[in-house]
Design a protein around this motif. Structure first.
Motif, PDB file in Angstrom:
ATOM      1  N   THR A 175     -17.618 -20.937 -76.171  1.00 43.92           N
ATOM      2  CA  THR A 175     -18.443 -21.983 -76.777  1.00 43.92           C
ATOM      3  C   THR A 175     -19.822 -22.024 -76.138  1.00 43.92           C
ATOM      4  OG1 THR A 175     -16.498 -23.322 -77.320  1.00 43.92           O
ATOM      5  CG2 THR A 175     -18.613 -24.466 -77.209  1.00 43.92           C
ATOM      6  N   LYS A 233     -23.306 -21.818 -78.055  1.00 43.96           N
ATOM      7  CA  LYS A 233     -24.052 -23.076 -78.141  1.00 43.96           C
ATOM      8  C   LYS A 233     -25.431 -22.985 -77.504  1.00 43.96           C
ATOM      9  CE  LYS A 233     -23.778 -27.994 -76.958  1.00 43.96           C
ATOM     10  NZ  LYS A 233     -24.320 -28.439 -78.254  1.00 43.96           N
ATOM     11  N   TYR A 234     -25.539 -22.241 -76.408  1.00 43.81           N
ATOM     12  CA  TYR A 234     -26.803 -22.230 -75.669  1.00 43.81           C
ATOM     13  C   TYR A 234     -27.582 -20.932 -75.824  1.00 43.81           C
ATOM     14  CZ  TYR A 234     -25.143 -26.586 -73.882  1.00 43.81           C
ATOM     15  OH  TYR A 234     -24.702 -27.891 -73.814  1.00 43.81           O
TER      16      TYR A 234
END
Length: 253
Positions: A159, A163-164
């Motif tokens: 994740t 996400k980043y």
């Protein structure tokens, strides 16, 4: 399942948080009594509810640590890549070029191609992030990571990669690299992420895989031909980083 017997049919139900227990399931200790019972030692830390708390803590720690990383690209590749090899030097150049463009580098934090990308970013004065994972064979965080987080669970770590990061650059690698690549492709295919460029470095290495997808999966109607457009092929670090920039990844101003 047998029907309730007369002896347990009228047994009072018991609530366990949001769960309601009836008949034989209503027996057992309460949460408070188990919490205050010292006879079980640390056994409770191996229960699924406790694991949920650990999983939650990994997401909280990851979100907190990475919230301000700014624009970044996740770079994947084999942990077995040897320093000084063509693929290692390619990873160093990828990290350096991303850093020079004002883009942070996120890797799995381990050795090989991951170390190479972190090294290139670090030496160029850019942000170098490592997301490590607990494995039965210890790898440890490479020395070129400035911001490192270690995870127990692959899914929490994955994740963070997505996400980043604003895109993926994928160097030649093995099963772990393929896992990360195909997960990214599925997220783009299903529109879970948008404007997310994925660039594979090494036409000789990745070309046969894409050809198999085309000649087998597309030909058999298992994959749409347009799904092949999810990824792009490059043969140099310069080309790969330029594709990231053309795909909408913008560095720090």
């Amino acid at each position: 399942m047998s029907a309730p017997t007369e002896s347990n049919r009228h047994r009072s139900p018991r609530r366990k948080g949001p769960v309601e227990l009836r008949r034989d399931q209503a027996h057992g200790s309460t949460a408070d009594s188990r919490l205050l019972d010292s006879r079980n030692g640390g056994d409770f830390t191996h229960t699924d509810p406790w694991r949920v708390m650990r999983i939650q803590s990994e997401f909280v720690e990851g979100f907190g640590a990475l919230a301000n990383v700014g624009p970044a690209v996740s770079v994947f590749g084999s942990a077995r890549t040897k320093p000084g090899s063509i693929h290692y030097e390619m990873g160093v150049e990828v990290g350096r070029r991303l850093a020079e463009a004002g883009i942070g580098v996120i890797t799995g934090g381990g050795p090989g191609s991951m170390e190479a990308a972190n090294r290139g970013a670090c030496e160029a004065g850019g942000l170098s992030v490592g997301l490590g994972i607990e494995l039965p064979f210890e790898q440890g965080m490479n020395d070129w990571v400035d911001l490192g987080i270690n995870f127990r669970y692959f899914f929490a770590r994955k994740t963070m990669f997505v996400k980043y990061a604003q895109g993926f650059i994928v160097l030649p690698g093995g099963l772990g690299t393929l896992d990360e690549l195909f997960e990214a492709m599925v997220l783009v295919q299903t529109h879970k992420v948008t404007s997310f460029p994925i660039v594979l470095i090494g036409k000789d290495f990745w070309g046969p895989l894409l050809e198999w997808i085309s000649s087998r999966l597309v030909a058999d109607g298992l994959v749409s031909s347009k799904d092949l457009n999810i990824v792009a092929l490059a043969d140099s670090a310069e080309e790969a980083v330029n594709m990231m920039l053309a795909g909408g990844v913008t560095g720090r101003r």
